[in-house]
Each structure stands twice: as C-alpha cells, then as structure tokens.
Design an enzyme around this catalytic site. Structure first.
Site, PDB file in Angstrom:
ATOM      1  N   ASP A 141       0.841  -1.202   0.000  1.00 17.63           N
ATOM      2  CA  ASP A 141       0.000   0.000   0.000  1.00 17.63           C
ATOM      3  C   ASP A 141       0.870   1.244   0.000  1.00 17.63           C
ATOM      4  O   ASP A 141       0.536   2.254   0.617  1.00 17.63           O
ATOM      5  CB  ASP A 141      -0.916  -0.037   1.234  1.00 17.63           C
ATOM      6  CG  ASP A 141      -2.012   1.024   1.178  1.00 17.63           C
ATOM      7  OD1 ASP A 141      -2.498   1.427   2.255  1.00 17.63           O
ATOM      8  OD2 ASP A 141      -2.370   1.464   0.060  1.00 17.63           O
ATOM      9  N   LYS A 144       2.721   2.911  -6.237  1.00 18.87           N
ATOM     10  CA  LYS A 144       2.345   1.942  -7.287  1.00 18.87           C
ATOM     11  C   LYS A 144       3.560   1.456  -8.091  1.00 18.87           C
ATOM     12  O   LYS A 144       3.628   0.302  -8.475  1.00 18.87           O
ATOM     13  CB  LYS A 144       1.288   2.546  -8.193  1.00 18.87           C
ATOM     14  CG  LYS A 144       1.661   3.864  -8.874  1.00 18.87           C
ATOM     15  CD  LYS A 144       0.446   4.429  -9.594  1.00 18.87           C
ATOM     16  CE  LYS A 144       0.651   5.824 -10.126  1.00 18.87           C
ATOM     17  NZ  LYS A 144       1.818   6.063 -10.944  1.00 18.87           N
ATOM     18  N   ASP A 169      -3.228  -3.087  -2.300  1.00 21.05           N
ATOM     19  CA  ASP A 169      -4.264  -2.060  -2.408  1.00 21.05           C
ATOM     20  C   ASP A 169      -4.077  -1.298  -3.726  1.00 21.05           C
ATOM     21  O   ASP A 169      -2.995  -1.312  -4.316  1.00 21.05           O
ATOM     22  CB  ASP A 169      -4.164  -1.080  -1.224  1.00 21.05           C
ATOM     23  CG  ASP A 169      -5.353  -0.126  -1.157  1.00 21.05           C
ATOM     24  OD1 ASP A 169      -5.198   0.972  -0.597  1.00 21.05           O
ATOM     25  OD2 ASP A 169      -6.441  -0.476  -1.671  1.00 21.05           O
ATOM     26  N   ASN A 170      -5.121  -0.637  -4.190  1.00 21.85           N
ATOM     27  CA  ASN A 170      -5.052   0.327  -5.300  1.00 21.85           C
ATOM     28  C   ASN A 170      -4.654  -0.262  -6.640  1.00 21.85           C
ATOM     29  O   ASN A 170      -4.032   0.431  -7.461  1.00 21.85           O
ATOM     30  CB  ASN A 170      -4.071   1.457  -4.946  1.00 21.85           C
ATOM     31  CG  ASN A 170      -4.362   2.079  -3.623  1.00 21.85           C
ATOM     32  OD1 ASN A 170      -3.540   2.036  -2.718  1.00 21.85           O
ATOM     33  ND2 ASN A 170      -5.548   2.654  -3.483  1.00 21.85           N
ATOM     34  N   GLU A 199     -11.273   4.278  -1.396  1.00 20.42           N
ATOM     35  CA  GLU A 199     -11.710   4.654  -0.050  1.00 20.42           C
ATOM     36  C   GLU A 199     -12.569   5.928  -0.049  1.00 20.42           C
ATOM     37  O   GLU A 199     -12.231   6.913  -0.693  1.00 20.42           O
ATOM     38  CB  GLU A 199     -10.500   4.854   0.893  1.00 20.42           C
ATOM     39  CG  GLU A 199      -9.398   5.730   0.366  1.00 20.42           C
ATOM     40  CD  GLU A 199      -8.302   4.933  -0.313  1.00 20.42           C
ATOM     41  OE1 GLU A 199      -8.578   3.841  -0.810  1.00 20.42           O
ATOM     42  OE2 GLU A 199      -7.165   5.408  -0.368  1.00 20.42           O
TER      43      GLU A 199
END
Ligand SMILES: Cc1ncccc1-c1cc(O)c2nc[nH]c(=O)c2c1
Ligand SMILES: [Mg+2]
Length: 214
Positions: A141, A144, A169-170, A199
């Site tokens: 997290d 990227k 995540d993401n 989120e």
C-alpha cells in the site's frame, strides 16, 4: 503555522477514539475522512476485505509497505494472535511520526514496528536487522511503481515461503498494471481480485490477493 492533514487526522483520533481501543481508532479515522477530509487510508469498505484476509491467514509475521497514518496497521494488528508482529515501512518521516502516535493511541505498540526509509533498501536487511525468516502476509500500500520491484526483491531475498500471501491495495486506482500483469501471469502465484471502491468514494478500486506457490 498551518497543520497538515495527518496532524488533523491524529487530532481527530485523540479527540474521538478511546485510548487502547483499536476499533474506535479505526472508526474515528473513517468518520474524519467521510465528514471532514478525504485521506488515503485503505478505508472501511476495502478494510473489511483486508480484515477477512488477515483473519483467514492468521499470520505470525506481517510486512506492510506504506504506513501513512497507521490506519491499516492498526486494523491488521488488532486481528493478530498474541505473539504475532507487523513490520511497517514508511518512506515519509512526517507520516511515520503521526503513525507512531496513532498506533500508541490504539495501544498496539508492542505488536508493531514502524521503520522509516525506502522499502527497496530495507527489504534486503529484514533478516539481519529484524530476525525475520519469511513473511506470512505482505500488505502492499505504498507507491504503485514500487509494487513489482519490491515483490521481486522479496522473492530474491527469500522472504516469501510456499503459501505466503501478498495483498495489494489500489490495483485499479491509482492502478498498478505491471504488478497485476506479473502476479496474474506468473506460474509462481495464484491471484484473485476483490472488487471494491476507492476509499470513501464511488470510484472503482480493488485488492489483489496473490498466493506465492514457491
Ligand atoms: C492519493 C490518491 N488520489 C486519488 C486516487 C487515489 C489515491 C491513492 C489512494 C491510496 O489508497 C493510496 N495508497 C497508497 N499510496 C498511494 O499513493 C495512494 C494513493
Ligand atoms: Mg492505498
């Protein structure tokens, strides 16, 4: 001098959450982010998916890449068995400072080690510095562009074992296309996408759960 968003988030925790009660800390941050200011915590919707994966894996050693204010660190640590530990890496010293105070408010200092610095430099030192053999669960997290190189680094440093779980995540927003392509096509991983939302918004996002096959 003007306060920062992480400082305002910490103050919301200290004002609205009960010391030593991790769930109230999580609730206070989610309320702050919904009612006052958006912040890049994994949030309550993806947080429930995170909770279910943590509960299923029941990890003894956890690595979190990207602490920010400690929201997911607290979420994960509150579900760990007694002797289990989480090491969380944070590049930004201001974020790390806030996260330590959020973690202290939750009363979870004994289960969590916040380490400051670049993940690319710390991962190769995990064994010698922290006596880690392998990680049962890694929560990605952070940034990227670091998901794929750090995953390869974890493999090369022998920090993953047959059955280690990577949860990222993401993977849609902001998006990690090179990482997704790797874990979904490599014979060394079994991957599964959990569709959700960014989120505190209606935008699509999701978590990718990948089992290392050894
Ligand atoms: C900041 C932001 N703006 C618009 C859309 C998504 C994001 C966003 C959301 C996250 O959950 C993040 N988690 C870790 N690291 C990030 O950089 C990050 C960025
Ligand atoms: Mg995130």
């Amino acid at each position: 001098t003007q306060s920062t968003r992480p400082q305002r988030l910490l103050h919301a925790v200290q004002k609205n959450a009960t010391r030593g009660d991790p769930r109230s800390v999580v609730k206070a941050i989610d309320n702050f982010c919904r009612q006052k200011e958006w912040a890049m915590n994994v949030g309550d919707e993806k947080g429930c998916i995170l909770d279910s994966v943590v509960s299923e894996v029941n990890p003894v050693t956890v690595l979190e890449l990207g602490t920010y204010c400690g929201y997911s660190t607290v979420r994960i640590a509150s579900l760990l068995p007694p002797r289990a530990k989480i090491i969380t890496l944070e590049f930004n010293p201001d974020y790390a400072k806030i996260a330590r105070q959020v973690i202290a408010w939750a009363g979870l200092e004994d289960k969590i080690q916040v380490v400051e610095g670049p993940s690319g430099e710390w991962i190769p030192k995990m064994k010698e510095q922290f006596g880690v053999k392998t990680f049962d669960l890694v929560f990605l997290d952070h940034w990227k562009d670091r998901y794929l190189p750090d995953t390869k680094l974890l493999e090369d440093c022998g920090l993953l074992r047959k059955g280690s779980i990577l949860l990222a995540d993401n993977v849609i927003c902001p998006g990690t296309p090179d990482y997704l392509e790797y874990v979904r096509n490599s014979p060394r991983y079994k991957s599964q996408y959990f569709k959700s939302h960014l989120e505190y918004t209606k935008a699509e996002d999701g978590l990718e759960k990948s089992v290392f096959l050894g």
